[in-house]
Design a protein around this motif. Structure first.
Motif, mmCIF file in Angstrom:
data_model
loop_
_atom_site.group_PDB
_atom_site.id
_atom_site.type_symbol
_atom_site.label_atom_id
_atom_site.label_comp_id
_atom_site.label_asym_id
_atom_site.label_seq_id
_atom_site.Cartn_x
_atom_site.Cartn_y
_atom_site.Cartn_z
ATOM 1 N N ALA A 70 -8.062 -15.487 -44.816
ATOM 2 C CA ALA A 70 -7.505 -16.427 -45.781
ATOM 3 C C ALA A 70 -7.611 -17.869 -45.287
ATOM 4 C CB ALA A 70 -6.044 -16.072 -46.064
ATOM 5 N N ILE A 71 -7.334 -18.073 -44.008
ATOM 6 C CA ILE A 71 -7.341 -19.423 -43.455
ATOM 7 C C ILE A 71 -8.743 -20.019 -43.442
ATOM 8 C CG2 ILE A 71 -6.979 -20.782 -41.339
ATOM 9 C CD1 ILE A 71 -4.674 -18.787 -40.699
ATOM 10 N N ASP A 105 -15.525 -8.883 -41.054
ATOM 11 C CA ASP A 105 -16.288 -8.805 -39.806
ATOM 12 C C ASP A 105 -16.166 -10.087 -39.004
ATOM 13 O OD1 ASP A 105 -17.198 -6.219 -40.162
ATOM 14 O OD2 ASP A 105 -18.964 -6.849 -41.280
ATOM 15 N N ALA A 106 -16.270 -11.227 -39.668
ATOM 16 C CA ALA A 106 -16.147 -12.506 -38.968
ATOM 17 C C ALA A 106 -14.743 -12.682 -38.405
ATOM 18 C CB ALA A 106 -16.493 -13.652 -39.916
ATOM 19 N N ALA A 107 -13.740 -12.251 -39.171
ATOM 20 C CA ALA A 107 -12.359 -12.354 -38.685
ATOM 21 C C ALA A 107 -12.158 -11.491 -37.442
ATOM 22 C CB ALA A 107 -11.393 -11.933 -39.791
ATOM 23 N N PHE A 108 -12.723 -10.297 -37.455
ATOM 24 C CA PHE A 108 -12.569 -9.445 -36.279
ATOM 25 C C PHE A 108 -13.280 -10.050 -35.078
ATOM 26 C CE2 PHE A 108 -13.836 -6.093 -33.387
ATOM 27 C CZ PHE A 108 -12.602 -5.505 -33.135
ATOM 28 N N ARG A 109 -14.456 -10.623 -35.306
ATOM 29 C CA ARG A 109 -15.167 -11.248 -34.193
ATOM 30 C C ARG A 109 -14.345 -12.362 -33.568
ATOM 31 N NH1 ARG A 109 -19.742 -10.483 -37.518
ATOM 32 N NH2 ARG A 109 -19.652 -12.636 -38.283
ATOM 33 N N GLY A 114 5.211 -19.474 -37.494
ATOM 34 C CA GLY A 114 6.119 -20.494 -36.995
ATOM 35 C C GLY A 114 5.617 -21.917 -37.117
ATOM 36 N N VAL A 115 4.281 -22.103 -37.243
ATOM 37 C CA VAL A 115 3.729 -23.448 -37.330
ATOM 38 C C VAL A 115 2.676 -23.497 -38.413
ATOM 39 C CG1 VAL A 115 4.122 -23.902 -34.886
ATOM 40 C CG2 VAL A 115 1.928 -22.967 -35.605
ATOM 41 N N ASP A 116 2.126 -24.670 -38.615
ATOM 42 C CA ASP A 116 1.080 -24.837 -39.617
ATOM 43 C C ASP A 116 -0.097 -23.929 -39.327
ATOM 44 O OD1 ASP A 116 -1.666 -26.656 -40.244
ATOM 45 O OD2 ASP A 116 -0.209 -26.442 -41.860
ATOM 46 N N ALA A 117 -0.529 -23.171 -40.335
ATOM 47 C CA ALA A 117 -1.562 -22.153 -40.136
ATOM 48 C C ALA A 117 -2.863 -22.736 -39.629
ATOM 49 C CB ALA A 117 -1.812 -21.405 -41.452
ATOM 50 N N ALA A 118 -3.206 -23.955 -40.052
ATOM 51 C CA ALA A 118 -4.494 -24.540 -39.692
ATOM 52 C C ALA A 118 -4.594 -24.832 -38.218
ATOM 53 C CB ALA A 118 -4.730 -25.821 -40.493
ATOM 54 N N THR A 119 -3.436 -25.017 -37.551
ATOM 55 C CA THR A 119 -3.476 -25.339 -36.128
ATOM 56 C C THR A 119 -3.045 -24.182 -35.255
ATOM 57 O OG1 THR A 119 -1.213 -26.197 -36.204
ATOM 58 C CG2 THR A 119 -3.003 -27.758 -36.589
ATOM 59 N N ALA A 120 -2.605 -23.063 -35.880
ATOM 60 C CA ALA A 120 -2.055 -21.962 -35.107
ATOM 61 C C ALA A 120 -3.132 -21.099 -34.480
ATOM 62 C CB ALA A 120 -1.163 -21.094 -35.986
ATOM 63 N N VAL A 121 -4.314 -21.039 -35.103
ATOM 64 C CA VAL A 121 -5.341 -20.117 -34.661
ATOM 65 C C VAL A 121 -6.061 -20.711 -33.450
ATOM 66 C CG1 VAL A 121 -7.391 -18.836 -35.302
ATOM 67 C CG2 VAL A 121 -5.637 -19.300 -37.014
ATOM 68 N N THR A 122 -6.031 -19.964 -32.346
ATOM 69 C CA THR A 122 -6.664 -20.475 -31.130
ATOM 70 C C THR A 122 -8.129 -20.094 -31.046
ATOM 71 O OG1 THR A 122 -5.943 -18.530 -29.921
ATOM 72 C CG2 THR A 122 -4.503 -20.460 -29.856
ATOM 73 N N ALA A 123 -8.521 -19.064 -31.835
ATOM 74 C CA ALA A 123 -9.922 -18.676 -31.834
ATOM 75 C C ALA A 123 -10.742 -19.747 -32.531
ATOM 76 C CB ALA A 123 -10.113 -17.338 -32.552
#
Length: 278
Positions: A228-229, A235-239, A265-274
């Motif tokens: 969603a983000i 497949d790309a999400a799993f990678r 807990g925080v803004d979704a756009a900055t939460a993903v470290t991948a």
């Protein structure tokens, strides 16, 4: 093994487009041969990369049954049985009927899948041909509407640990071509799993898989969030999750749970470290 030297374009097409894997497996089977070791490795890595932990192993097994389901015309239900370290259970399946038929087999203690798993033999038979060998199981399978069975052993260079199970509604649903398809799939899985399984005892492998099966929900939820983000496919999400897991040397389920906690807990756009694919 005897090598079918597929052209580079065939392997490249799998690597570039994993959804084409069923067609590639069928092409191999029509050639009445098997892929070389290197090509088998390429085939399975296209399904999710090198296996990094038991969570990833579950994903690869699930993709294998989905490919079998699509590549074999008579395959109405597919699953994978694990028989290892004193444990017997269904790791992945395409539908509830698969699981029900498997459970009948485990309770009775006999049937085509258990035979393939313990003997290393491929079983291709319909209910009439199997009735004398496994009468109780065949009776239970008939009640579930199953009339044909195709089962192939799963193995590593050092041990057998389960079977790929295909069930059909029609009598004589499977032909010799389908046997070649499951041989290609199980050989590919053996190659993919061998390095991972080399460092695990049989009981540890079975226990790890059971734990991974119980922990699938956070991984699936995290994949959904990434899809969603970033507007990417599964497949790309799993990678993205797998790459994060490899970089940080943490299990997939840990990475997934941390992602879920961060996004909540925080803004979704900055939460993903991948790193987002380009």
């Amino acid at each position: 093994m005897d090598g079918f030297q597929a052209d580079a374009a065939t392997v490249d097409s799998v690597l570039a487009s994993p959804e084409d894997a069923p067609a590639v497996v069928k092409k191999v089977a029509r050639s009445a041969a098997t892929l070389s070791v290197e090509q088998l490795a390429a085939f399975v890595t296209a399904l999710g990369g090198s296996i990094i932990d038991e969570d990833h192993l579950v994903v690869v097994l699930q993709r294998a049954v989905e490919i079998a389901h699509r590549a074999i015309d008579g395959a109405d239900s597919c699953g994978i049985t694990i028989v290892s370290g004193g444990r017997t259970f269904t790791a992945v399946h395409t539908d509830a009927r698969t699981l029900q038929v498997d459970v009948h087999q485990y309770e009775i203690g006999e049937g085509p899948c258990l035979h393939a798993a313990t003997t290393g033999e491929i079983v291709r038979v319909d209910v009439d041909g199997a009735d004398a060998r496994w009468p109780q199981f065949v009776a239970a399978a008939k009640e579930e509407g199953i009339r044909s069975f195709l089962a192939a052993p799963l193995y590593t260079p050092t041990e057998r640990f389960g079977s790929l199970n295909i069930y059909g509604h029609r009598p004589d649903a499977f032909i010799e071509h389908d046997r070649a398809v499951v041989e290609a799939l199980t050989a590919a899985l053996a190659r993919a799993i061998s390095d991972y399984a080399r460092f695990r005892h049989a009981r540890d492998l079975a226990d790890g898989l059971r734990e991974a099966l119980d922990s699938r929900a956070p991984i699936e939820q995290a994949k959904g969030m990434l899809m969603a983000i970033h507007r990417i496919d599964a497949d790309a999400a799993f990678r993205m999750l797998a790459e994060n897991s490899q970089r940080s040397n943490r299990k997939l389920r840990v990475v997934a749970k941390e992602l879920l906690a961060a996004v909540s807990g925080v803004d979704a756009a900055t939460a993903v470290t991948a790193k987002e694919p380009t």
